[in-house]
Design an enzyme around this catalytic site. Structure first.
Site, PDB file in Angstrom:
ATOM      1  CG  HIS A 194      26.253 -41.571  -6.021  1.00 24.36           C
ATOM      2  ND1 HIS A 194      26.427 -40.110  -5.764  1.00 24.36           N
ATOM      3  CD2 HIS A 194      27.328 -41.850  -5.992  1.00 24.36           C
ATOM      4  CE1 HIS A 194      27.680 -40.052  -5.610  1.00 24.36           C
ATOM      5  NE2 HIS A 194      28.390 -41.043  -5.897  1.00 24.36           N
ATOM      6  CG  ASN A 205      20.573 -39.683  -3.862  1.00 21.37           C
ATOM      7  OD1 ASN A 205      20.253 -38.906  -4.685  1.00 21.37           O
ATOM      8  ND2 ASN A 205      22.209 -39.855  -3.568  1.00 21.37           N
ATOM      9  CB  SER A 210      17.630 -36.648 -17.638  1.00 24.85           C
ATOM     10  OG  SER A 210      18.545 -37.098 -17.080  1.00 24.85           O
ATOM     11  CG  ASN A 211      18.143 -39.737 -13.390  1.00 27.05           C
ATOM     12  OD1 ASN A 211      18.058 -40.953 -13.671  1.00 27.05           O
ATOM     13  ND2 ASN A 211      19.347 -39.323 -13.344  1.00 27.05           N
ATOM     14  CB  THR A 219      21.312 -43.611   6.110  1.00 21.84           C
ATOM     15  OG1 THR A 219      22.497 -43.221   5.511  1.00 21.84           O
ATOM     16  CG2 THR A 219      20.557 -44.855   5.930  1.00 21.84           C
TER      17      THR A 219
HETATM   18  C1  GAR Z   1      22.688 -37.812 -12.500  1.00 20.22           C
HETATM   19  O1  GAR Z   1      23.841 -38.209 -13.312  1.00 20.22           O
HETATM   20  C2  GAR Z   1      22.865 -38.100 -11.081  1.00 20.22           C
HETATM   21  O2  GAR Z   1      22.980 -39.646 -10.845  1.00 20.22           O
HETATM   22  C3  GAR Z   1      23.505 -37.066 -10.452  1.00 20.22           C
HETATM   23  O3  GAR Z   1      23.397 -35.863 -11.153  1.00 20.22           O
HETATM   24  C4  GAR Z   1      22.832 -36.177 -12.440  1.00 20.22           C
HETATM   25  C5  GAR Z   1      21.543 -35.204 -12.357  1.00 20.22           C
HETATM   26  O4  GAR Z   1      20.881 -35.432 -13.906  1.00 20.22           O
HETATM   27  N1  GAR Z   1      23.330 -37.085  -8.918  1.00 20.22           N
HETATM   28  C6  GAR Z   1      24.247 -36.812  -8.175  1.00 20.22           C
HETATM   29  O5  GAR Z   1      25.480 -36.707  -8.622  1.00 20.22           O
HETATM   30  C7  GAR Z   1      23.892 -36.537  -6.755  1.00 20.22           C
HETATM   31  N2  GAR Z   1      25.250 -36.743  -6.093  1.00 20.22           N
HETATM   32  P1  GAR Z   1      19.598 -35.230 -14.268  1.00 20.22           P
HETATM   33  O6  GAR Z   1      19.036 -33.657 -13.717  1.00 20.22           O
HETATM   34  O7  GAR Z   1      19.570 -34.978 -15.520  1.00 20.22           O
HETATM   35  O8  GAR Z   1      18.542 -36.351 -13.727  1.00 20.22           O
END
Ligand code: GAR
Length: 197
Positions: A111, A109, A14-15, A143
């Site tokens: 997070h 990234n 989704s991101n 990093t």
């Molecule tokens: C998101 O909430 C992102 O911030 C997290 O995984 C999800 C992915 O959702 N990322 C992490 O936890 C990285 N360590 P998406 O596939 O729907 O974008």
């Protein structure tokens, strides 16, 4: 010249879709050149392909923990796409310093916590357990240290009475979809001033 952006995903993407949507708007300083995943079944791959973006999958499982060999395989389609910027968007593999250093200063990234709080996993439960009044998300430069690196943007949400990790995650995700495109837009234009939402 618009910047070339590759996006790494592991799941629903989704991101990634939020980034594609924003780059599809007029006047954006970047354009997508590849969406790649470590999971061939990642739902985001089909969504990216449906948007006309080239996709690649390199399954990490046959490498059985040999990160260097996995990363070498992942690098092939990535380097062929010649990205200027690499965005991790729900990419759930830890990358080695060698891989990270190759993209030094141009890997981002997202997070799901207000870093430096709660690097790693289970961020929402940890915020609830700590009794935090606010939670949120962070976009940072990658990093070699996990979930470290200069912060390029943060969005905050209130923690509400009765929140569970799932309800909090859903509220944060809405903000992720605002924050990441805003940061990428700024970053691709050469501006590293943090975006604060
Ligand atoms: C998101 O909430 C992102 O911030 C997290 O995984 C999800 C992915 O959702 N990322 C992490 O936890 C990285 N360590 P998406 O596939 O729907 O974008």
């Amino acid at each position: 010249m618009t910047k070339r952006v590759a996006i790494l995903i592991s799941g629903g993407g989704s991101n990634m879709l939020a980034l594609l949507r924003d780059m599809g708007m007029g006047g954006h300083p970047a354009r997508p050149v590849l969406v790649a995943s470590n999971d061939p079944a990642a739902a985001g791959l089909a969504k990216a392909a449906a948007q006309g973006v080239p996709v690649a999958a390199v399954d990490h499982r046959p490498f059985k923990g040999d990160r260097t060999a996995f990363e070498a395989a992942l690098l092939a389609p990535l380097l062929a796409a010649e990205p200027d910027i690499l965005c991790l968007a729900g990419f759930m593999r830890v990358l080695t310093p060698d891989f990270v250093n190759r993209f030094a200063g141009r890997m981002l990234n997202i997070h799901p916590s207000l870093l430096p709080k709660y690097p790693g996993l289970h961020t929402h439960q940890r915020a609830l357990d700590a009794g935090d009044a606010q939670a949120g998300c962070t976009v940072h430069e990658v990093t070699p240290v996990l979930d470290d690196g200069p912060i390029l943007g943060q969005a905050r949400v209130p923690v509400l009475e009765g929140d569970t990790a799932d309800t909090l995650a859903a509220r944060v995700l809405v903000q992720e979809h605002r924050l990441y495109p805003a940061v990428l837009r700024r970053f691709a234009a050469g501006d590293r001033t943090p975006v604060l939402l």
